[in-house]
Write a protein that holds these residues in place. Sequence first.
Motif, PDB file in Angstrom:
ATOM      1  N   LYS A  91       0.826  -1.204   0.000  1.00  0.00           N
ATOM      2  CA  LYS A  91       0.000   0.000   0.000  1.00  0.00           C
ATOM      3  C   LYS A  91       0.865   1.262   0.000  1.00  0.00           C
ATOM      4  O   LYS A  91       0.467   2.306  -0.515  1.00  0.00           O
ATOM      5  N   THR A  92       2.074   1.156   0.569  1.00  0.00           N
ATOM      6  CA  THR A  92       2.961   2.321   0.607  1.00  0.00           C
ATOM      7  C   THR A  92       3.417   2.730  -0.788  1.00  0.00           C
ATOM      8  O   THR A  92       3.777   3.895  -1.018  1.00  0.00           O
ATOM      9  N   CYS A  93       3.429   1.794  -1.727  1.00  0.00           N
ATOM     10  CA  CYS A  93       3.878   2.113  -3.075  1.00  0.00           C
ATOM     11  C   CYS A  93       2.847   2.916  -3.865  1.00  0.00           C
ATOM     12  O   CYS A  93       3.172   3.441  -4.937  1.00  0.00           O
ATOM     13  N   ASP A  95       2.003   5.696  -3.040  1.00  0.00           N
ATOM     14  CA  ASP A  95       2.499   7.071  -2.945  1.00  0.00           C
ATOM     15  C   ASP A  95       3.448   7.430  -4.077  1.00  0.00           C
ATOM     16  O   ASP A  95       3.606   8.616  -4.400  1.00  0.00           O
ATOM     17  N   VAL A  96       4.130   6.432  -4.662  1.00  0.00           N
ATOM     18  CA  VAL A  96       5.100   6.751  -5.710  1.00  0.00           C
ATOM     19  C   VAL A  96       4.480   6.746  -7.105  1.00  0.00           C
ATOM     20  O   VAL A  96       5.124   7.172  -8.071  1.00  0.00           O
ATOM     21  N   GLU A 159      10.360   4.026  -6.505  1.00  0.00           N
ATOM     22  CA  GLU A 159       9.985   4.813  -7.686  1.00  0.00           C
ATOM     23  C   GLU A 159      10.828   4.412  -8.888  1.00  0.00           C
ATOM     24  O   GLU A 159      10.312   4.155  -9.972  1.00  0.00           O
TER      25      GLU A 159
END
Length: 311
Positions: A91-93, A95-96, A159
Amino acid sequence: MDMRFWTWAVAGLLVLAGPARAAAPEIRIQDVIDFYRVYDAGGGAPSAAALQGYLDHGSDGLRQFVGLRHLSGESLAAAMEKHPRMFADAKTCLDVLPAVKRRLAQALPRLGQLYPPAQFPPITILVGQGNTGGTTSASGVLVGLEALCGASWMDPNPEDRFVHLVAHEYVHVQQPAARTEPEHPTLLFPTLIEGGAEFLAELISGDVGYVRLKNWAKGREKEIEIQFAADQDKTDLKAWLYNGVGTDERPGDLAYWVGYRIAKAYYVHAKDKRQAIARILTINADTAKAFLADSGWAPGMSLPEKVPLPE
């Protein structure tokens, strides 16, 4: 996790018809948004039925992916139960992704500028069951967010990892030989397919997908490539390709790096750089040996760190 998720030959791969254009392809992320809506509603452990709903209402790319990877609500629920951290961390990805989209919008049109027959099918970012970071299908390039987000061994920067992996897969879309798999290919042929994708990905996006291999191999070039030269005609690929992450002593998929070096050698020595790009993209099993001979590659040879785009 099945680490053979950057395959050079995928059943059902089709190069889409239509005129080439130097325009950024559509990048679709709605499947990721839909998955995490279901994920959050289920408290991080949605039911198989809820996950089946995510699959049934997905994009064309997701439906292609379901068929390629035999994905179902039940198999996805089982993967989430077995690897809950992978899906939570992925889920953090999200953001990129905006930055990834901006960079790909700059990088991918260069393929059309360098190779006029290039095709630009859409890119679909989705959530699967952890066994595919990037592949291709009739719907274009498919990227498994959860698998690629967890593949920090490729490149520690998420990223960069997304940008360069998508560029690598987009090169595969342009390679006719990536649509077929010889019954018993010798090591050289898939090495040139994967290495060509790595080299051209670097040319258009700024770096290779497998940064780890490039860094690990520095100072070991001659040793590795002498071994490869001895094995190039073997049909047993497992020491060089599709063999997982590997170890610190010998990382997996080392043939990607050797093939990258061979493709770069050919480009460096070619007088007509655009013709060189076309030949790299159209290598097949019958022409692999001739390409190697024409490349001027030799084990351990010195090559420039980066090469410019053709004028």
